[in-house]
Design a protein around this motif. Structure first.
Motif, PDB file in Angstrom:
ATOM      1  N   LEU A   1       6.217 -44.065  -1.119  1.00 36.82           N
ATOM      2  CA  LEU A   1       6.742 -45.404  -1.360  1.00 36.82           C
ATOM      3  C   LEU A   1       7.480 -45.895  -0.118  1.00 36.82           C
ATOM      4  O   LEU A   1       8.048 -45.099   0.641  1.00 36.82           O
ATOM      5  CB  LEU A   1       7.712 -45.391  -2.544  1.00 36.82           C
ATOM      6  CG  LEU A   1       7.099 -45.313  -3.943  1.00 36.82           C
ATOM      7  CD1 LEU A   1       8.187 -45.063  -4.981  1.00 36.82           C
ATOM      8  CD2 LEU A   1       6.320 -46.580  -4.274  1.00 36.82           C
ATOM      9  N   PRO A   2       7.493 -47.191   0.124  1.00 34.91           N
ATOM     10  CA  PRO A   2       8.251 -47.695   1.272  1.00 34.91           C
ATOM     11  C   PRO A   2       9.746 -47.448   1.087  1.00 34.91           C
ATOM     12  O   PRO A   2      10.266 -47.499  -0.025  1.00 34.91           O
ATOM     13  CB  PRO A   2       7.937 -49.200   1.274  1.00 34.91           C
ATOM     14  CG  PRO A   2       7.531 -49.508  -0.133  1.00 34.91           C
ATOM     15  CD  PRO A   2       6.846 -48.272  -0.636  1.00 34.91           C
TER      16      PRO A   2
ATOM     17  N   ALA B   1      15.996 -50.012   0.022  1.00 29.14           N
ATOM     18  CA  ALA B   1      16.375 -51.184   0.817  1.00 29.14           C
ATOM     19  C   ALA B   1      15.412 -52.344   0.562  1.00 29.14           C
ATOM     20  O   ALA B   1      14.190 -52.172   0.577  1.00 29.14           O
ATOM     21  CB  ALA B   1      16.406 -50.841   2.305  1.00 29.14           C
ATOM     22  N   LEU B   2      15.975 -53.517   0.357  1.00 22.02           N
ATOM     23  CA  LEU B   2      15.217 -54.751   0.167  1.00 22.02           C
ATOM     24  C   LEU B   2      15.887 -55.835   0.999  1.00 22.02           C
ATOM     25  O   LEU B   2      17.100 -56.054   0.891  1.00 22.02           O
ATOM     26  CB  LEU B   2      15.208 -55.159  -1.307  1.00 22.02           C
ATOM     27  CG  LEU B   2      14.681 -56.569  -1.643  1.00 22.02           C
ATOM     28  CD1 LEU B   2      13.210 -56.713  -1.254  1.00 22.02           C
ATOM     29  CD2 LEU B   2      14.887 -56.873  -3.127  1.00 22.02           C
TER      30      LEU B   2
ATOM     31  N   GLU C   1      -1.175 -51.414  -3.015  1.00 26.17           N
ATOM     32  CA  GLU C   1      -1.938 -51.790  -1.817  1.00 26.17           C
ATOM     33  C   GLU C   1      -1.324 -51.129  -0.577  1.00 26.17           C
ATOM     34  O   GLU C   1      -2.032 -50.610   0.291  1.00 26.17           O
ATOM     35  CB  GLU C   1      -1.938 -53.306  -1.665  1.00 26.17           C
ATOM     36  CG  GLU C   1      -2.499 -53.823  -0.349  1.00 26.17           C
ATOM     37  CD  GLU C   1      -3.974 -53.533  -0.166  1.00 26.17           C
ATOM     38  OE1 GLU C   1      -4.397 -53.379   0.994  1.00 26.17           O
ATOM     39  OE2 GLU C   1      -4.705 -53.468  -1.167  1.00 26.17           O
ATOM     40  N   PHE C   2      -0.001 -51.121  -0.492  1.00 29.47           N
ATOM     41  CA  PHE C   2       0.684 -50.486   0.643  1.00 29.47           C
ATOM     42  C   PHE C   2       0.307 -49.012   0.746  1.00 29.47           C
ATOM     43  O   PHE C   2       0.057 -48.505   1.841  1.00 29.47           O
ATOM     44  CB  PHE C   2       2.202 -50.635   0.474  1.00 29.47           C
ATOM     45  CG  PHE C   2       3.000 -49.773   1.414  1.00 29.47           C
ATOM     46  CD1 PHE C   2       3.185 -50.148   2.731  1.00 29.47           C
ATOM     47  CD2 PHE C   2       3.552 -48.572   0.975  1.00 29.47           C
ATOM     48  CE1 PHE C   2       3.918 -49.346   3.604  1.00 29.47           C
ATOM     49  CE2 PHE C   2       4.281 -47.766   1.838  1.00 29.47           C
ATOM     50  CZ  PHE C   2       4.465 -48.158   3.155  1.00 29.47           C
ATOM     51  N   GLN C   3       0.245 -48.332  -0.387  1.00 29.81           N
ATOM     52  CA  GLN C   3      -0.041 -46.899  -0.353  1.00 29.81           C
ATOM     53  C   GLN C   3      -1.484 -46.590   0.019  1.00 29.81           C
ATOM     54  O   GLN C   3      -1.818 -45.438   0.310  1.00 29.81           O
ATOM     55  CB  GLN C   3       0.318 -46.268  -1.706  1.00 29.81           C
ATOM     56  CG  GLN C   3       1.813 -46.269  -1.968  1.00 29.81           C
ATOM     57  CD  GLN C   3       2.228 -45.335  -3.080  1.00 29.81           C
ATOM     58  OE1 GLN C   3       1.534 -45.164  -4.075  1.00 29.81           O
ATOM     59  NE2 GLN C   3       3.388 -44.721  -2.924  1.00 29.81           N
TER      60      GLN C   3
ATOM     61  N   LEU D   1       7.120 -52.413   4.667  1.00 29.40           N
ATOM     62  CA  LEU D   1       6.231 -53.389   4.041  1.00 29.40           C
ATOM     63  C   LEU D   1       6.891 -54.751   4.058  1.00 29.40           C
ATOM     64  O   LEU D   1       8.056 -54.894   3.693  1.00 29.40           O
ATOM     65  CB  LEU D   1       5.942 -52.977   2.594  1.00 29.40           C
ATOM     66  CG  LEU D   1       5.193 -53.976   1.704  1.00 29.40           C
ATOM     67  CD1 LEU D   1       3.774 -54.210   2.226  1.00 29.40           C
ATOM     68  CD2 LEU D   1       5.160 -53.484   0.253  1.00 29.40           C
ATOM     69  N   LEU D   2       6.126 -55.767   4.505  1.00 26.41           N
ATOM     70  CA  LEU D   2       6.535 -57.168   4.394  1.00 26.41           C
ATOM     71  C   LEU D   2       5.625 -57.860   3.394  1.00 26.41           C
ATOM     72  O   LEU D   2       4.400 -57.795   3.511  1.00 26.41           O
ATOM     73  CB  LEU D   2       6.447 -57.887   5.740  1.00 26.41           C
ATOM     74  CG  LEU D   2       6.608 -59.416   5.659  1.00 26.41           C
ATOM     75  CD1 LEU D   2       8.058 -59.792   5.361  1.00 26.41           C
ATOM     76  CD2 LEU D   2       6.107 -60.104   6.917  1.00 26.41           C
ATOM     77  N   ILE D   3       6.215 -58.513   2.423  1.00 25.28           N
ATOM     78  CA  ILE D   3       5.470 -59.302   1.444  1.00 25.28           C
ATOM     79  C   ILE D   3       5.779 -60.777   1.683  1.00 25.28           C
ATOM     80  O   ILE D   3       6.949 -61.161   1.797  1.00 25.28           O
ATOM     81  CB  ILE D   3       5.869 -58.927   0.003  1.00 25.28           C
ATOM     82  CG1 ILE D   3       5.551 -57.461  -0.284  1.00 25.28           C
ATOM     83  CG2 ILE D   3       5.177 -59.837  -1.006  1.00 25.28           C
ATOM     84  CD1 ILE D   3       6.143 -56.952  -1.593  1.00 25.28           C
TER      85      ILE D   3
END
Length: 266
Positions: free
Chosen positions: A27-28, A74-75, A245-247, A201-203
């Protein structure tokens, strides 16, 4: 990548089944979000723009709850850019009022859940009431360690870099720092995100495919995820799909995997 459809094999899955598809170890650690599309969401429903921003807070609450559940520490959200000061004064006033209201009503709950609030950007430009509430919330949550919620307010990536350079130049002038000591690691200590890992990851929501002057230094090796979903519609399920999708990404950071290395003599 623009995610015009759900990752393969996920369409019919329930939210709990989507969670089961995630691998905790990959996970990020840090997710950044450009929360775009509030105005378009409101306009499509014949509502004032501030209604879209209000609805967007519900999306933020769902994403925060999911990250706490998954242990993502972190977000960072892009709430108000420096360019946003060019919006109509009525909208800016409404947004600042919404910020104050959110912090006043949610701060206790944020602390109870272990959420530390940080801000980045030239926040001194905010109205006095909003700035005072923001500083109080930062101080009240400084001890929290479950999730660091960093909010970009009056933020611009280029300005952040310029501000860092000015601080370095000032320290060189006073003799606290020598020019040959400056490297990437030291430079990062002068950024407003110091202490945080770079985003994995950037969304960005709403179908736009750009980073809009957000975290220009920090996004050097970040995976980008663009979705047509408007931010007020980006809820728990949409966040889970982004994480799945990130994974599936192959993150090499410029390296070559052992299996890709040519055999001796070839």
């Amino acid at each position: 990548m623009i995610a015009n459809s759900a990752p393969a094999g996920t369409t019919a899955l329930s939210d709990s089944e989507l969670v089961a598809r995630l691998t905790p170890d990959t996970l990020p650690r840090h997710v950044a979000i450009i929360m775009d599309g509030n105005g378009r969401w409101a306009r499509a429903r014949g509502l004032p723009r501030i209604a879209g921003h209000s609805e967007g807070i519900k999306s933020l609450q769902e994403v925060i709850a999911l990250f706490l559940e998954l242990g993502i520490p972190a977000l960072t959200i892009y709430a108000f850019s420096q360019e946003n000061w060019n919006r109509p004064a009525t909208e800016i006033t409404a947004l600042m009022g919404l910020l104050e209201h959110y912090l006043s009503t949610e701060q206790g709950r944020l602390v109870e859940r272990g959420i530390r609030l940080r801000t980045i950007g030239r926040v001194e430009m905010l109205p006095p009431g909003a700035l005072a509430r923001l500083r109080a919330s930062e101080a009240e949550s400084r001890h929290c360690d479950k999730l660091v919620l960093t909010v970009g307010l009056s933020y611009g990536g280029r300005s952040e870099i310029v501000d860092a350079v000015r601080k370095i130049a000032a320290d060189c002038k006073t003799g606290r720092l020598q020019a040959d000591e400056i490297d990437e690691g030291l430079f990062e200590q002068y950024l407003s995100t110091t202490g945080l890992p770079d985003p994995d990851l950037l969304i960005r929501t709403s179908g736009e495919s750009r980073i809009s002057n957000f975290l220009l230094w920090q996004l050097a090796y970040t995976e980008l995820y663009f979705t047509p979903t408007l931010w007020p519609d980006f809820r728990r399920r949409e966040a889970l799909l982004a994480l799945i999708e990130f994974q599936q990404r192959d993150r090499r950071f410029g390296r070559i995997k052992p299996s890709m290395t040519p055999s001796p003599g070839r």
